[in-house]
Design an enzyme around this catalytic site. Structure first.
Site, PDB file in Angstrom:
ATOM      1  CB  CYS A  67      -0.932   0.004   1.208  1.00  0.00           C
ATOM      2  SG  CYS A  67      -1.948  -1.476   1.313  1.00  0.00           S
ATOM      3  CB  CYS A 120     -13.317  -1.340   5.662  1.00  0.00           C
ATOM      4  SG  CYS A 120     -13.580  -2.555   6.988  1.00  0.00           S
ATOM      5  CB  SER A 121      -9.894   2.326   3.000  1.00  0.00           C
ATOM      6  OG  SER A 121      -9.156   1.140   2.765  1.00  0.00           O
ATOM      7  CE  LYS A 156     -14.756   4.077   6.311  1.00  0.00           C
ATOM      8  NZ  LYS A 156     -15.427   4.173   5.030  1.00  0.00           N
ATOM      9  CG  HIS A 193      -6.248   2.215  -0.071  1.00  0.00           C
ATOM     10  ND1 HIS A 193      -5.031   2.722  -0.485  1.00  0.00           N
ATOM     11  CD2 HIS A 193      -5.942   1.164   0.750  1.00  0.00           C
ATOM     12  CE1 HIS A 193      -4.051   2.018   0.054  1.00  0.00           C
ATOM     13  NE2 HIS A 193      -4.579   1.063   0.795  1.00  0.00           N
TER      14      HIS A 193
END
Length: 389
Positions: A85, A212-213, A332, A336
């Site tokens: 990431c 969760c994103s 968020k 992402h």
């Protein structure tokens, strides 16, 4: 040593894109970034591409796609970086090293990811490649399951902080309303985020959907130049400091809620910059899950271990607080797309410092921190940015 500075950027809308691949996503941002910097493709000495891929697309060799996405780069050296990431930050730091070594004076950094074309189950399995599969491949819920375990361990040691996680989610979604690039521009109340329901079910206990994103498509681009060239540009944002610290990949071999690599990266960057957290005007941090942002408060030094909940409860990281965090909406709300994330975070910070953040703008911002991590706090990147022109 010729330190690199940010002199231009561009950012696509994050979300479910009709663009069929990363090539088309890159094309959305390369031309606008060059125009923003006031340069042509022929001025670029090196290209650094951040794309995670690992199965999102059968087309790899992503560094070579820039010349396919935009004219004028046929013979410019290009390389692709991957670091989970933190892939975007890996590309950015490599471009900075390229300039610092004197191999070139202007570099293009492109981060992109196309994630939404695959079924959710396949996407979850691809993301697990950022874990230690030998021990963690069977975790229920994929990468969310890993952070569910981290949240569970944190709650066991420091008490149930579900409401504080809901407060972080609500903060970031509210901030995201002002970000035209954000994937999800919806305001959610703390009560909604803290209540398990059909619209907000558990994804990986104790994490709910709002913790969760988002799985997103998107791209972001930065133009870097050495200090001498940057001085001739319309704008310039310098790196007061930068740090990269790794931690052990396997969660079984470290304290999973300590985020020791993140703590060390923050400490090294702040010390190198000669500043403290009180000197920063804003931070963009890696809230892949709300528990990550909570623990990152502790890793950056806003609270002692186990006391990160006080930071959000006291409004420290709200807009108007002592240190606003994720004015962009964070991962968020903004989304992402893995390879684009680290580049995006630096774009968001640079926009603030140059007074070009539009409705997101924090008045008078002059010093910003960025924290981007790969995996479960394995690859940890911190940048301290300041405007020089």
């Amino acid at each position: 040593m010729a330190e690199a500075q940010i002199v231009g950027w561009a950012h696509s809308k994050f979300g479910k894109s009709e663009a069929p691949s990363t090539r088309e996503l890159m094309a959305e941002v390369i031309g606008p970034a060059l125009a923003h910097a006031g340069i042509a493709a022929g001025d670029v000495d090196g290209i650094f591409v951040g794309v995670y891929n690992n199965g999102f697309s059968k087309q790899d060799f992503q560094g070579a796609l820039v010349a396919m996405a935009s004219d004028g780069f046929d013979h410019v050296p290009a390389v692709r970086l991957e670091n989970a990431c933190a892939t975007g930050s890996a590309a950015l730091f490599s471009a900075m090293d390229f300039i610092a070594a004197g191999r070139g004076r202007i570099a293009l950094v492109v981060g992109a990811e196309k994630m939404t074309a695959l079924p959710t189950r396949e996407t979850g399995d691809i993301l697990l490649s950022a874990s230690f599969r030998q021990e963690e491949a069977d975790v229920e819920g994929g990468f969310a399951g890993l952070f569910g375990r981290i949240a569970g361990a944190y709650f066991q040691r420091h008490g149930d902080r579900s409401e504080e996680l809901a407060m972080i989610a609500a903060k970031n979604h509210h901030n995201g309303l002002a970000n035209p690039y954000a994937h999800m521009q919806k305001d959610f109340s703390v009560e909604f985020c803290n209540t398990v329901s059909d619209r907000n079910p558990y994804v990986a206990t104790p994490l709910r959907r709002t913790d969760c994103s988002l799985v997103s498509d998107g791209a972001a681009c930065l133009v870097l130049a050495d200090a001498e060239v940057a001085a001739t540009m319309q704008r310039a944002v310098a790196f007061r400091a930068r740090a990269h610290v790794n931690d052990i990949l396997a969660l079984s071999r470290r304290d999973p809620i300590a985020f020791e690599g993140a703590r060390r990266a923050w400490s090294a960057a702040l010390e190198s910059a000669g500043v403290g957290l009180d000197d920063l005007d804003l931070v963009e941090t890696h809230d892949c899950f709300t528990i990550a942002e909570l623990i990152e408060y502790e890793a950056m030094g806003l609270a002692k271990p186990g006391e990160g909940h006080r930071v959000i409860r006291e409004g420290v990281t709200q807009r108007g607080g002592r240190l606003p965090v994720n004015l962009s909406g964070g991962l968020k709300s903004k989304g992402h797309p893995i390879g684009a994330t680290g580049v995006s975070m630096h774009v968001m910070a640079a926009m603030q410092l140059c007074g070009e953040a539009g409705t997101m703008q924090l008045e008078g911002a002059s010093l910003a921190g960025v924290f981007n991590m790969g995996g479960a706090a394995v690859a940890n990147y911190v940048s301290i940015l300041e405007r020089t022109k």
